[in-house]
Write a protein that holds these residues in place. Sequence first.
Motif, mmCIF file in Angstrom:
data_model
loop_
_atom_site.group_PDB
_atom_site.id
_atom_site.type_symbol
_atom_site.label_atom_id
_atom_site.label_comp_id
_atom_site.label_asym_id
_atom_site.label_seq_id
_atom_site.Cartn_x
_atom_site.Cartn_y
_atom_site.Cartn_z
ATOM 1 N N SER A 179 51.002 31.689 36.266
ATOM 2 C CA SER A 179 51.983 31.039 35.401
ATOM 3 C C SER A 179 53.308 30.814 36.119
ATOM 4 N N ALA A 234 46.615 35.775 35.755
ATOM 5 C CA ALA A 234 47.151 34.795 34.823
ATOM 6 C C ALA A 234 48.675 34.785 34.909
ATOM 7 N N GLN A 269 45.610 33.243 26.339
ATOM 8 C CA GLN A 269 46.208 32.972 27.640
ATOM 9 C C GLN A 269 47.622 33.560 27.700
ATOM 10 N N SER A 270 48.397 33.284 26.635
ATOM 11 C CA SER A 270 49.763 33.797 26.682
ATOM 12 C C SER A 270 49.768 35.311 26.521
ATOM 13 N N GLN A 324 44.359 39.439 34.031
ATOM 14 C CA GLN A 324 45.678 39.348 33.398
ATOM 15 C C GLN A 324 46.778 39.193 34.443
ATOM 16 N N SER A 369 46.001 32.212 41.260
ATOM 17 C CA SER A 369 45.220 33.323 40.728
ATOM 18 C C SER A 369 44.184 33.803 41.742
ATOM 19 N N ASP A 376 42.402 30.658 22.279
ATOM 20 C CA ASP A 376 42.452 30.732 23.740
ATOM 21 C C ASP A 376 43.887 30.671 24.234
ATOM 22 N N ASP A 377 44.546 29.676 23.670
ATOM 23 C CA ASP A 377 45.934 29.480 24.052
ATOM 24 C C ASP A 377 46.728 30.760 23.887
#
Lengths: 269, 544
Positions: A124, A120, A45-46, A117, A82, A41-42
């Motif tokens: 960030s 996200a 996410q990135s 995306q 988001s 997931d991490d």
Amino acid sequence: MKKLSARRRHPLAALVVLLFALAATGGLYAALAPAPKAQADDSAQSLAITQGKKLYSVGCATCHGTSGQGSTDGPSLVGVGSAAVDFQVGTGRMPAQQPGAQIPKKKNIYTQAQIDQLAAYIASLGPGPVVPTKDQYSPAGADAAKGGELFRTNCSQCHNFVGRGGALTDGKFAPSLKGVDPKHVYEAMQTGPQNMPSFPDTTMPQDAKADIIAYLHEVDSSSSPNPGGFTLGTIGPVSEGLFAWVFGLGAMIAIAVWMAARTSKAKKS
Amino acid sequence: MSTTTESPSRRQATHPGERIAEWTDGRLGLYKLAKSNLRKIFPDHWSFMLGEVCLYSFVILILTGVYLTLFFHPSMSEVVYHGPYAPLQGVRMSDAYASTMHISFEVRGGLLVRQIHHWAALIFIAGMIVHMMRVFFTGGFRKPREINWLFGWTLLFLGMFTGFTGYSLPDDLLSGTGVRFMEGAILSTPLIGTYLSMFLFGGEFPGHDFVSRFYSVHILLLPGLMAGLLTAHLILIFYHKHTQFPGAGKTEKNVVGTPLLPIYTAKAGGFFFLVFGVISAIAAMVTINPIWTMGPYRPDQVSTGAQPDWYMGFSEGLIRVMPGWEIRAWGHTLVLGVFIPLMIFPLVLMAIAVYPFVESWITGDKREHHILDRPRNRPVRTGFGVAWLTLYFVLLIGGGNDIWATHFHLSINAITWFVRIGFFVLPVLTYWITKRICLGLQRRDRDKVLHGRETGIIKRLPHGEFIEVHEPLSQQQLHVLTAHAQPRPIDLGPEFDENGVARKTSPVAKLQARMSRNFYGENSAIPKPTAEEFEEITAGHGHH
Ligand code: HEM
């Protein structure tokens, strides 16, 4: 215990303790650490963030700056969250095209995956309102009547009694809410797009937002009942007056002309 | 058989109907009344039926209104809604609103009757406006009918307020906003505004009294006055007899048409059912004033698109386009932005009310008129009527400025400016254009009389010339085109009398003469063909 305390100062004691401690932390780690899935997931996410950044630099950077800092053509997106991206891009407002009184809705050109995306990436840049989950915005179980009161207090001055929209100054307008995705209704309240005020959870709790969505679903969806017949847009007396003149009085005059013509014929014969 | 012995001269009534008629005649003198009235003649023209549209809508309003009173509660006491309409479940509201919800959702036929009542109201007042304009443009208001014109105008005025009070009764968010609007207008009255408002509402707005007060006014006071005036209006029409358009055989002394009984009555009865049918069909198909979508009135709530019904729309327009001027002095505020519209509102209506008197003063015409004017033959009057309508409709646009903005993608500010400028400019413009058109039509009438009707048939003469064949008009047509009088403007006479002394003319007389020149002078009339001109041309060989 005596034996243990006697050997406390044994030269190897420290080593043993260390071993125990290591084993314990290792075990704890094995038990409590996130599963390998989370690690994936991490990285997803990135990955999403990098993908989002790519999409961003193609579609958005010209106006919002290379890293979302804003420019003369668009505001900074740092901290908009988001939810703002999901709303703006999901309803087709962004990417904006030509300037005007108000950036209009268009056909959305991104897939939901691409929107996620982009969202996200923007998220960030700084914390902000997060895209709601389905159970937050689902009208199921919410109180439509309470939502109606909230809507009339907070929204109808711009959006009309049942969300049919209304005019603001200089060509700006509050759009009709008919057919708007409940998620976008929720996000609009969270983020307050353009000339709409925002209604953060501190002033309008999550439940209240769901109530409003339930109300709109009752009165302004294709399934809402119209006991009186055709609605003429539910925009108030202007359309009713127009109808009365054109069709009501129009019919009366047509009948009068017809009846008056009848006799003169009868008389001639 | 005692009756026969008492009145041996009368033939014995055998049929039961005849007996009833005898009985009533003996007590009410019905025969004599009927003999003089039932043969009254009513001329045939569709525009003479507009008054009937109003009459029948009024009857429909009374009938449906009575049904509504059976279920409506004119009370402001608070109740909690537990009816079938889910989106208001558990909401606090006034009893007035709750009972209207009850009528709409639970009473048999309630919603249909509510919708018939409301549609009939809109059509009633629209009908009055059109009827009034028919009377206006044809000069039907001239002597001896000025009083009836005023009766009619008062009916229009009362009709507007009957509508407004009715619209306010359900105490929904839309009508509550309307009442709030009215309260604001009352408050803007200098000095007495606050007292007036307190008096009307029995305390602070909205208070507990206004629905019950509006109710009495709406169902008792205003309809009572209207019923009385309406009867007087009809009696006067009977007494004066109806006017008629010019035509062969129609004079100032006769009326050509169908007798009241049986033809006219049969037609009128049929017309009543057609009017009722159209209104019912509309009410059955189209929603009006869906109060359930609006929610109960609360002073802290408001919606966009809050307009009054159309007949109050011009007052809404006045307020919407008026700049928000204020004067503050000695701790008081004079809200000109509301007070000026409040003052213009009656002036707009008065302008049309007093017109008959102004016209007869200007023209000095004190004769009776029973033959109507063709609007083109009175260009100034027709121009004024169109200018008045223009003003009225421009203000209506102002009243709906937000709706036009959203539906035509315009800026509300641009519309407001259009109305502000249009308020002053457009009536002048339409007056001028209408007058031109009227003169053009008069010119065409003159040509038609002298040269006949263009047939569209092209004829080639032996020497090769092409001409269009003109067909002479029939005697009837000629009459219609030439029957009107062309009065001369008032002449003040020479400025100096025979002794060379300047004659005294009052400035009022001078004004009158000037306006009369405007009304009847050469700029307002194309001279009718004279008999000689007609002779000369028609005696010759046809067309030129
Ligand atoms: C409740 C509303 C009204 C009703 C029921 C009504 C009814 C009628 C009827 C049935 C007639 C005869 C037919 C016709 O000429 O159309 C008439 C004539 C007339 N009405 Fe009305 N009317 C109303 C409102 C008005 C208004 C608003 C005005 C003008 C301000 C007006 C002025 C007149 C005049 C002057 C006549 C005589 C016209 C003539 O003989 O040529 N009435 N009315």
